[in-house]
Each structure stands twice: as structure tokens, then as C-alpha cells.
Write an enzyme that holds these catalytic residues in place. Structure first.
Site, PDB file in Angstrom:
ATOM      1  N   ARG A 171       0.570  -0.990   0.034  1.00  0.00           N
ATOM      2  CA  ARG A 171       0.135  -0.051   0.092  1.00  0.00           C
ATOM      3  C   ARG A 171       0.659   0.917  -0.139  1.00  0.00           C
ATOM      4  O   ARG A 171       1.569   1.487   1.179  1.00  0.00           O
ATOM      5  CB  ARG A 171      -0.976  -0.197   1.140  1.00  0.00           C
ATOM      6  CG  ARG A 171      -1.764   1.115   1.355  1.00  0.00           C
ATOM      7  CD  ARG A 171      -2.220   1.804   2.538  1.00  0.00           C
ATOM      8  NE  ARG A 171      -3.007   2.624   2.404  1.00  0.00           N
ATOM      9  CZ  ARG A 171      -3.458   3.486   3.139  1.00  0.00           C
ATOM     10  NH1 ARG A 171      -3.021   3.183   4.573  1.00  0.00           N
ATOM     11  NH2 ARG A 171      -4.518   4.880   3.055  1.00  0.00           N
TER      12      ARG A 171
ATOM     13  N   ARG B 192      -7.415  14.644  12.328  1.00  0.00           N
ATOM     14  CA  ARG B 192      -7.190  15.576  11.541  1.00  0.00           C
ATOM     15  C   ARG B 192      -7.772  16.206  11.620  1.00  0.00           C
ATOM     16  O   ARG B 192      -9.753  16.282  11.316  1.00  0.00           O
ATOM     17  CB  ARG B 192      -6.714  14.979  10.467  1.00  0.00           C
ATOM     18  CG  ARG B 192      -5.521  13.773  10.056  1.00  0.00           C
ATOM     19  CD  ARG B 192      -5.547  12.888   8.491  1.00  0.00           C
ATOM     20  NE  ARG B 192      -5.219  11.778   9.415  1.00  0.00           N
ATOM     21  CZ  ARG B 192      -5.128  10.542   8.520  1.00  0.00           C
ATOM     22  NH1 ARG B 192      -5.788  11.006   7.075  1.00  0.00           N
ATOM     23  NH2 ARG B 192      -5.503   9.480   8.593  1.00  0.00           N
TER      24      ARG B 192
ATOM     25  N   ASP C  51     -11.784   8.747  19.177  1.00  0.00           N
ATOM     26  CA  ASP C  51     -12.476   7.217  18.287  1.00  0.00           C
ATOM     27  C   ASP C  51     -14.131   7.986  18.534  1.00  0.00           C
ATOM     28  O   ASP C  51     -14.796   7.683  20.121  1.00  0.00           O
ATOM     29  CB  ASP C  51     -11.859   6.709  19.463  1.00  0.00           C
ATOM     30  CG  ASP C  51     -12.023   4.909  19.734  1.00  0.00           C
ATOM     31  OD1 ASP C  51     -13.175   4.727  18.895  1.00  0.00           O
ATOM     32  OD2 ASP C  51     -11.216   4.534  19.321  1.00  0.00           O
TER      33      ASP C  51
ATOM     34  N   GLU D   8      -9.821  -3.297   2.142  1.00  0.00           N
ATOM     35  CA  GLU D   8      -8.283  -2.749   1.137  1.00  0.00           C
ATOM     36  C   GLU D   8      -6.923  -3.503   0.600  1.00  0.00           C
ATOM     37  O   GLU D   8      -6.188  -4.165  -0.453  1.00  0.00           O
ATOM     38  CB  GLU D   8      -7.713  -1.514   1.993  1.00  0.00           C
ATOM     39  CG  GLU D   8      -8.764  -0.079   2.288  1.00  0.00           C
ATOM     40  CD  GLU D   8      -8.267   0.629   2.904  1.00  0.00           C
ATOM     41  OE1 GLU D   8      -8.433   0.225   4.654  1.00  0.00           O
ATOM     42  OE2 GLU D   8      -7.602   1.831   2.786  1.00  0.00           O
TER      43      GLU D   8
HETATM   44  P1  ADP Z   1      -8.165   3.006   9.712  1.00  0.00           P
HETATM   45  O1  ADP Z   1      -8.566   4.504   9.536  1.00  0.00           O
HETATM   46  O2  ADP Z   1      -7.038   3.085  10.881  1.00  0.00           O
HETATM   47  O3  ADP Z   1      -7.426   2.891   9.459  1.00  0.00           O
HETATM   48  P2  ADP Z   1     -10.727   1.691  10.669  1.00  0.00           P
HETATM   49  O4  ADP Z   1     -11.395   1.669   9.628  1.00  0.00           O
HETATM   50  O5  ADP Z   1     -10.559   1.073  11.631  1.00  0.00           O
HETATM   51  O6  ADP Z   1      -9.211   2.594  11.024  1.00  0.00           O
HETATM   52  O7  ADP Z   1     -11.657   2.783  11.523  1.00  0.00           O
HETATM   53  C1  ADP Z   1     -11.298   2.783  13.239  1.00  0.00           C
HETATM   54  C2  ADP Z   1     -12.121   4.118  13.658  1.00  0.00           C
HETATM   55  O8  ADP Z   1     -13.544   3.178  13.468  1.00  0.00           O
HETATM   56  C3  ADP Z   1     -12.594   4.224  15.386  1.00  0.00           C
HETATM   57  O9  ADP Z   1     -10.922   5.201  15.418  1.00  0.00           O
HETATM   58  C4  ADP Z   1     -13.579   4.074  15.937  1.00  0.00           C
HETATM   59  O10 ADP Z   1     -13.944   5.522  15.741  1.00  0.00           O
HETATM   60  C5  ADP Z   1     -14.374   3.665  14.907  1.00  0.00           C
HETATM   61  N1  ADP Z   1     -15.595   1.972  15.513  1.00  0.00           N
HETATM   62  C6  ADP Z   1     -14.879   1.129  15.339  1.00  0.00           C
HETATM   63  N2  ADP Z   1     -15.441   0.861  15.663  1.00  0.00           N
HETATM   64  C7  ADP Z   1     -16.761   0.528  16.010  1.00  0.00           C
HETATM   65  C8  ADP Z   1     -17.798   1.102  16.762  1.00  0.00           C
HETATM   66  N3  ADP Z   1     -18.006  -0.476  17.118  1.00  0.00           N
HETATM   67  N4  ADP Z   1     -18.563   2.072  17.193  1.00  0.00           N
HETATM   68  C9  ADP Z   1     -18.339   3.403  16.684  1.00  0.00           C
HETATM   69  N5  ADP Z   1     -17.386   3.584  15.649  1.00  0.00           N
HETATM   70  C10 ADP Z   1     -16.285   2.603  15.612  1.00  0.00           C
END
Ligand code: ADP
Length: 392
Positions: free
Chosen positions: A94, A240, A282, A378
Site C-alpha cells: 500500500r 485531523r 474515537d 483494502e
Molecule cells: P483506520 O482508518 O485506522 O484503518 P478503521 O477503519 O479501523 O481505522 O476505523 C477506526 C475507527 O472506527 C475508530 O477510530 C473508531 O472511531 C471507529 N469504530 C470502530 N468500531 C466502532 C464501533 N463499534 N462504533 C463506532 N465507531 C467504531
């Protein structure tokens, strides 16, 4: 012998991997995924099977940094020794920025790496580490075919007007372009949409993870997207800022409240949902918080998406389907509900029960726009492109 394609995502502090066995008719079956994290301080290796069961762990000596080369060499060797009869036959990386040259995945050689090096200053948070990973693997295993997959490639179908900025030619010639990111995810989603909504031609997809963006697609091709030149623009994200006015940046610099480095760090690491709430970036934590600032941060996130859908519906000349993906998109019923309720004017009708269950279809049958939750993958997308290039 089981032939394996490995997918690498090399970051500043970690190298993530996913290993796929090449099956009958070039199918790809996930065998293991994991990472080496804490590269600079406390490196730890973990490998899991597709169900999440741990297959192997290893802690390197504490306090001793390991380089990308060591990390990638370790992962390839571990997989060959621990997956039954495995032979790694190709690697896909990636890489966020492919620049103007790479509108599709490419076999990596020294010339490709040299070009990708020239893009590092444009995107310093991921590009240098992505390229370092590919170079390290080429050094460690010179005969192993490698492929680069770029987040920017999918957006090179955007019309010229959407790819440019109102800047003088000499500035545009330095590489100032609306590159767009999350393209590997949108590439995957664009291939999934026909399975769910075969008649949808005008689609807005929302990749809402730690980084967040939206993409307008016409006939499965990108025509607009929110992340622009770098990965800090567009929607507010976990930490961000998303779009903010340039004149504010001038003020912060002129008033000497920031220099260029501290300004960039603030916009990447202390802004977005974290900055707005003062609590967390988060979404899971914000959703369960009683603090009104948490609710306000989510409301701002939904408001930003609402504005984008309005603009992109206009760009597309209407809207057939809306798709949510990535961590927040796949799991946050409140964020999805917030946006869908704001889109009542478009004829979007949310199916509350389906939304609570994370889809796949979260709009009612009479909704004028169908709304979907489609998990992204991805790594699989990169593995498929890698296989296609090394076994044409
Ligand atoms: P990245 O962009 O780091 O690859 P992800 O696609 O895994 O991350 O997304 C991460 C975000 O998804 C976390 O910061 C969290 O806010 C959100 N997230 C994950 N599980 C849940 C959930 N059950 N409910 C709400 N938000 C969630």
C-alpha cells in the site's frame, strides 16, 4: 506447495501484513494477518488467523529499534516457516501517493522507487514509510516480484476541473493537484456495489475510519473526492482537522502561535473529533460519553458529511446510492443515522432496525436513494492487483 501473496502496509511505527494463498482459478484465501508494531521502541510481532486466533507472537529486545528491512524480512521468513508448505511468490505494498505517473498498480523496480521518493515531501506522514517498506523488501529479497498499489490512482478518473486548483501555473507545475486518497478502498467498494445495487450509477461512498473521506462515483469511477492534495483536507477525522480556511493558517503563522511544523502537527494530531470534543478521536468513546462536547463533535462530523452529499449530488446530477464503509461507516449506527436523517430532502428513508444491525441495506424499500453498509477490504484489493500483475 502453497503459493502466498503478502500485502504490506508500512507505516512510521509499524508494518502491517496480510498473507493470502493463491487457490484454484486465482482465488485468494486469507491465511494470516498481523503486524510488527513499536518499531522504534518496543518491537512486537503478532500473527493471527482469519478468525483472529493468535498464530504467533514474538517480542524483539526491548528498547532496541528495528528497521523496516528487518521487520519485512522477519515477516516473510516467519510466514514461510509457519504456514504449511508456504512459498511467498509476490508482495503488494500500500503506497498512498502514486503522483501523476501511476494511474494504476505497477510492478516495483528501482525506477519506480526513485519516482515515488520524489513525492515524499507532498505527503510526509505515510509516503516515506510506504516507500521505505518496498525498498527494504527489494533489498532483502531482490528476486521477489513486488507491486505498488496507490491510494491516489482511483481518483485519476476525476475530470480535469476536479483535479485542479485555482492557482498559478507555476504553482500547479510543482505538483499541486487534487490527488484524493482512500482510493484502494474505493476501488474495492466500486466493485462491490453492483452486487448490492446493480442499477446504481450515481453513488457517494463514505470511507469513515481514523481518516475519513467521501467519494462521488459515476459508473464506478471517481469524479470527486474530499481529501485533496494531502490527507488532512476534506471531512474532519479522528485527529485531523479536515477543511479549514487558508487565511486562518496565515493568521496562526503571522501571530507566531505556530511554526510550519507545529501547525502541521496540530492539524494532523490534535484536531478533528479529538480537537472538537477535547475528549477522544474515537467514535466509540464519543458515542457513549455524556459530555455535551462529544455530542457536538459527532454533530459537526455529520454536518460536514451533509454538506458534501449536497455538493456531490449536484456534481453527479442526482443520487442513486449512498455507501458507508470503514470503522465508523461499518459500525457507527448513530453517525449513519445522523447523515441519513439530514438527507430526508433527497428522499432518503432510514430503516432504523437495519441500521442498528449494520446493514447491509439500511434504507427502506421506498427510499428514493438506497443506503448501504459495505465492509471494505483494502488488503484483498491489493492482493488481487498484485496477483493480476505478477500472473497476467
Ligand atoms: P483506520 O482508518 O485506522 O484503518 P478503521 O477503519 O479501523 O481505522 O476505523 C477506526 C475507527 O472506527 C475508530 O477510530 C473508531 O472511531 C471507529 N469504530 C470502530 N468500531 C466502532 C464501533 N463499534 N462504533 C463506532 N465507531 C467504531
Amino acid at each position: 506447495m502453497t503459493e502466498i501473496i503478502i500485502v504490506f502496509n508500512s507505516g512510521s511505527t509499524s508494518v502491517k501484513f496480510a498473507a493470502y494463498a493463491i487457490g484454484e482459478a486465482k482465488t485468494l484465501n486469507l491465511m494470516s494477518h498481523g503486524e510488527i508494531e513499536g518499531l522504534q521502541s518496543d518491537p512486537r510481532f503478532t500473527a493471527k488467523d482469519p478468525s483472529g486466533k493468535t498464530l504467533g507472537v514474538n517480542a524483539f529486545p526491548r528498547g532496541r529499534e528495528i528497521e523496516h528491512r528487518t521487520a519485512l524480512h522477519y515477516i516473510v521468513t516467519w510466514l514461510e516457516q509457519n504456514l504449511a508448505d508456504a512459498k511467498v511468490v509476490g508482495a503488494g505494498h500500500r503506497i498512498v501517493l502514486g503522483g501523476a505517473r501511476y494511474e494504476a498498480p505497477v510492478r516495483i523496480d528501482h525506477d519506480v522507487l526513485a519516482y515515488l521518493d520524489t513525492l515524499v515531501a507532498m505527503e510526509p506522514s505515510h509516503q516515506p514509510y510506504n516507500v521505505a517498506g518496498a525498498r527494504a523488501l527489494a533489498d532483502a529479497f531482490p528476486g521477489l516480484p513486488q507491486v505498488g498499489c496507490f491510494d491516489t490512482s482511483f481518483h485519476r478518473t476525476m475530470p480535469e476541473l476536479a483535479q485542479t486548483y485555482a492557482l498559478p501555473k507555476d504553482v500547479l507545475d510543482t505538483g499541486a493537484r487534487h490527488w484524493g486518497y482512500h482510493g484502494i478502498s474505493y476501488d474495492y467498494i466500486s466493485r462491490q456495489i453492483p452486487k448490492f445495487a446493480p442499477l446504481a450509477r450515481r453513488v457517494i461512498a463514505a470511507h469513515l475510519g481514523g481518516g475519513a473521506s467521501m467519494c462521488a462515483m459515476l459508473d464506478a469511477k471517481s469524479v470527486e473526492t474530499t481529501m485533496g492534495f494531502g490527507a488532512v483536507t476534506g471531512l474532519p477525522m479522528a485527529t485531523r482537522s479536515g477543511d479549514i480556511p487558508q487565511d486562518l493558517l496565515f493568521y496562526l503563522l503571522r501571530a507566531k502561535l505556530f511554526d510550519d511544523q507545529s501547525l502541521e502537527k496540530m492539524l494532523y494530531e490534535r484536531s478533528g473529533l479529538l480537537g472538537l470534543s477535547g475528549l477522544s478521536g474515537d467514535m466509540r468513546e464519543l458515542q457513549v460519553s455524556d459530555d455535551p462536547r462529544a455530542a457536538q463533535a459527532i454533530a459537526y462530523f455529520v454536518y460536514a458529511m451533509t454538506k458534501v452529499v449536497g455538493a456531490y449530488t449536484s456534481v453527479l446530477g442526482g443520487l442513486d446510492a449512498l455507501v458507508f464503509t470503514a470503522g465508523i461507516g461499518e459500525n457507527s449506527a448513530p453517525a449513519r443515522a445522523g447523515l441519513c436523517r439530514a438527507l430526508g430532502w433527497l428522499g432518503v428513508v432510514l430503516d432504523e432496525t437495519a441500521n442498528q444491525g449494520n446493514g447491509p441495506r439500511i434504507s427502506t424499500p421506498d427510499s428514493q436513494v438506497s443506503v448501504w453498509v459495505i465492509p471494505t477490504d483494502e488488503e484483498l484489493m491489493i492482493a488481487q492487483h498484485t496477483l493480476a500483475l505478477i500472473r497476467p
